[in-house]
Design an enzyme around this catalytic site. Structure first.
Site, PDB file in Angstrom:
ATOM      1  N   ASP A  76      -1.531  -1.837  -3.717  1.00 24.43           N
ATOM      2  CA  ASP A  76      -2.851  -1.895  -3.085  1.00 24.43           C
ATOM      3  C   ASP A  76      -3.384  -0.470  -2.900  1.00 24.43           C
ATOM      4  OD1 ASP A  76      -5.002  -3.141  -1.798  1.00 24.43           O
ATOM      5  OD2 ASP A  76      -4.039  -3.066   0.176  1.00 24.43           O
ATOM      6  N   GLU A 103     -11.950  -0.271  -8.944  1.00 19.29           N
ATOM      7  CA  GLU A 103     -12.992  -0.596  -7.959  1.00 19.29           C
ATOM      8  C   GLU A 103     -14.246   0.204  -8.269  1.00 19.29           C
ATOM      9  OE1 GLU A 103     -11.953  -0.851  -3.773  1.00 19.29           O
ATOM     10  OE2 GLU A 103     -13.873   0.042  -3.203  1.00 19.29           O
ATOM     11  N   GLY A 155     -10.586  -3.588   7.739  1.00 20.13           N
ATOM     12  CA  GLY A 155     -10.277  -3.417   9.151  1.00 20.13           C
ATOM     13  C   GLY A 155     -10.865  -4.469  10.074  1.00 20.13           C
ATOM     14  N   ASP A 208      -7.590   3.162  -7.136  1.00 23.41           N
ATOM     15  CA  ASP A 208      -8.845   3.205  -6.378  1.00 23.41           C
ATOM     16  C   ASP A 208      -9.438   4.610  -6.446  1.00 23.41           C
ATOM     17  OD1 ASP A 208     -10.947   3.108  -4.675  1.00 23.41           O
ATOM     18  OD2 ASP A 208      -9.825   2.417  -2.924  1.00 23.41           O
ATOM     19  N   ASN A 233      -8.160 -10.190  -0.693  1.00 18.46           N
ATOM     20  CA  ASN A 233      -7.215  -9.338   0.037  1.00 18.46           C
ATOM     21  C   ASN A 233      -7.309  -9.537   1.550  1.00 18.46           C
ATOM     22  OD1 ASN A 233      -6.854  -8.288  -2.495  1.00 18.46           O
ATOM     23  ND2 ASN A 233      -7.207  -6.161  -1.906  1.00 18.46           N
ATOM     24  N   ILE A 234      -6.171  -9.839   2.146  1.00 19.67           N
ATOM     25  CA  ILE A 234      -6.154 -10.077   3.598  1.00 19.67           C
ATOM     26  C   ILE A 234      -4.987  -9.307   4.225  1.00 19.67           C
ATOM     27  CG2 ILE A 234      -5.930 -11.825   5.409  1.00 19.67           C
ATOM     28  CD1 ILE A 234      -7.137 -13.848   3.372  1.00 19.67           C
ATOM     29  N   SER A 282       0.852  -1.204   0.000  1.00 21.38           N
ATOM     30  CA  SER A 282       0.000   0.000   0.000  1.00 21.38           C
ATOM     31  C   SER A 282       0.884   1.250   0.000  1.00 21.38           C
ATOM     32  CB  SER A 282      -0.893   0.003   1.245  1.00 21.38           C
ATOM     33  OG  SER A 282      -0.083   0.200   2.401  1.00 21.38           O
ATOM     34  N   HIS A 299     -11.931  -7.226  -1.559  1.00 16.55           N
ATOM     35  CA  HIS A 299     -11.182  -6.510  -0.510  1.00 16.55           C
ATOM     36  C   HIS A 299     -11.843  -6.812   0.830  1.00 16.55           C
ATOM     37  CE1 HIS A 299      -8.489  -3.597  -2.699  1.00 16.55           C
ATOM     38  NE2 HIS A 299      -9.121  -4.212  -3.684  1.00 16.55           N
TER      39      HIS A 299
HETATM   40  P1  13P Z   1      -8.827  -6.531   5.569  1.00 13.29           P
HETATM   41  O1  13P Z   1      -8.764  -5.250   6.339  1.00 13.29           O
HETATM   42  O2  13P Z   1     -10.152  -7.196   5.746  1.00 13.29           O
HETATM   43  O3  13P Z   1      -7.705  -7.432   5.860  1.00 13.29           O
HETATM   44  O4  13P Z   1      -8.737  -6.139   4.009  1.00 13.29           O
HETATM   45  C1  13P Z   1      -7.491  -5.872   3.427  1.00 13.29           C
HETATM   46  C2  13P Z   1      -7.613  -5.248   2.095  1.00 13.29           C
HETATM   47  O5  13P Z   1      -8.664  -5.198   1.489  1.00 13.29           O
HETATM   48  C3  13P Z   1      -6.396  -4.705   1.487  1.00 13.29           C
HETATM   49  O6  13P Z   1      -6.667  -4.053   0.281  1.00 13.29           O
HETATM   50  O1  G3H Z   2      -7.002  -1.915   2.691  1.00 12.99           O
HETATM   51  C1  G3H Z   2      -5.962  -1.455   3.080  1.00 12.99           C
HETATM   52  C2  G3H Z   2      -4.867  -2.288   3.556  1.00 12.99           C
HETATM   53  O2  G3H Z   2      -5.218  -2.984   4.717  1.00 12.99           O
HETATM   54  C3  G3H Z   2      -3.626  -1.469   3.707  1.00 12.99           C
HETATM   55  O3  G3H Z   2      -3.704  -0.651   4.813  1.00 12.99           O
HETATM   56  O4  G3H Z   2      -3.103   1.629   4.055  1.00 12.99           O
HETATM   57  O5  G3H Z   2      -2.856   0.926   6.451  1.00 12.99           O
HETATM   58  O6  G3H Z   2      -1.301   0.033   4.703  1.00 12.99           O
HETATM   59  P1  G3H Z   2      -2.671   0.568   4.999  1.00 12.99           P
HETATM   60 ZN    ZN Z   3      -8.575  -3.076   0.263  1.00 10.75          ZN
END
Ligand code: 13P
Ligand code: G3H
Ligand code: ZN
Length: 326
Positions: A87, A139, A190, A109, A269-270, A55, A225
């Site tokens: 991401d 998206e 989250g 996004d 996505n996890i 990210s 996601h």
């Molecule tokens: P989670 O917050 O459910 O792990 O989703 C992560 C995500 O979508 C990253 O793009």
């Molecule tokens: O969906 C977002 C991901 O969990 C990445 O989170 O922007 O805090 O790195 P972040």
């Molecule tokens: Zn995401």
């Protein structure tokens, strides 16, 4: 990102094989060495292909060069196919930087923008990416949760969001030219997704997939996601060792992800579940061994905990274990 002797596997190849094999690719977020090692070791042991996601926040935290070098090390020490994905890219410039660095795919996004603007921003990224052999994820619809909604102070249940409409999805893919589509079907980011047990709108997912198929877009790759399940035992463990997580929260039931996978969610996505596993393990060491101050003594168990969690996802949820060399 890739180099001649340490090549990445292209996202296009991973998608094609996942669609054919009817499994989902785990797209796991990487922010530091321990997370990366945990993910790669799990995938190597389970013989699973993997997408590493980075990210904007990860790039700001670790620096793009550190991440690049860590991933090069991972590629050189493993045999599994690895793709690297941006991401939640929030601008053309960030996407361009990642494309220039050799990422195999980027997400742009612009889902918070109106439809036409979203199309326009995606189109600009697609035009550049496709000239440079890079895959683009867009998206449509808006997830609830931290990304687009501040929620309430202290991490509460956020509101808002809007679901992806099947016919709009077809128009969006055709007009923007994106190669994969992240959908909003009740998923959110989250640790505070649902109060009590709730489910994804899997009928909508089916309708989106079918509409894309009927529009001549084939077995089109969809992206889920916010796919963390927020395991109760991890929230409880965090609290047992001094944390303050809301325990009445829930994530996406793993059974829903299983159905989403069979319905055509090719990339799942996890991130949050990895964070929870890591935090729980670190808290346990620091609370039970208060004299400990060697970071390896808590980062080591944290890495192990993330690895076990990833192995579980690969085997029991995504069903990509054993598919690395298809
Ligand atoms: P989670 O917050 O459910 O792990 O989703 C992560 C995500 O979508 C990253 O793009
Ligand atoms: O969906 C977002 C991901 O969990 C990445 O989170 O922007 O805090 O790195 P972040
Ligand atoms: Zn995401």
């Amino acid at each position: 990102m890739p180099s001649a002797n340490m090549p990445l596997t292209h996202t296009t190849d991973l998608f094609a094989k996942a669609l054919k094999g009817k499994y989902a690719l785990g797209a796991f977020n990487v922010n530091n060495m321990e997370l990366l090692q945990a993910i790669i070791e799990a995938c190597e042991e389970e013989k699973a292909p993997v997408m590493l996601q980075i990210s904007k926040g990860a790039r700001d935290y670790a620096h793009p060069i550190y991440l690049k070098k860590l991933i090069e090390a991972a590629v050189s020490l493993s045999t599994i196919p690895i793709a690297v994905h941006l991401d939640h890219g929030d601008s053309f410039d960030l996407c361009k930087q990642c494309i220039d660095e050799g990422f195999t795919s980027v997400m742009i996004d612009a889902s918070h923008d109106p439809f036409e603007k979203n199309v326009e921003v995606c189109r600009q990224v697609v035009d550049y990416a496709h000239k440079h052999n890079c895959v683009v994820e867009g998206e449509l619809g808006m997830l609830v949760g931290a990304q687009h909604d501040d929620g309430e102070e202290g991490g509460s249940y956020s509101k808002g969001g809007c679901y992806t409409h099947p016919e709009e999805a077809v128009q969006f893919v055709k007009q923007s030219g994106v190669d994969s589509l992240a959908v909003a079907i009740g998923n959110s980011h989250g640790a505070y997704k649902f109060k009590g047990e709730q489910h994804l709108d899997l009928e909508r997912l089916k309708a989106i997939k079918q509409a894309l198929m009927e529009a001549g877009l084939g077995d089109y790759p969809l992206v889920l996601h916010g796919a963390s399940s927020v395991p109760k035992d991890l929230a409880q463990k965090i609290n047992q060792y001094g944390g303050a997580m809301g325990e009445d929260t829930a994530g996406v039931p793993e059974a829903d992800i299983e159905i989403a996978r069979r319905t055509g969610c090719t990339k799942v996505n996890i991130d949050t579940d990895l964070r929870l596993a890591m935090t729980a393990a670190i808290r346990e060491v620091l609370m039970t061994k208060p004299k400990e101050f060697d970071p390896r003594k808590f980062l080591g168990p944290a890495r192990k905990a993330v690895k076990e969690l990833v192995r579980h996802k690969l085997k029991n949820v995504l069903c990509c274990a054993g598919h690395a060399f298809d």
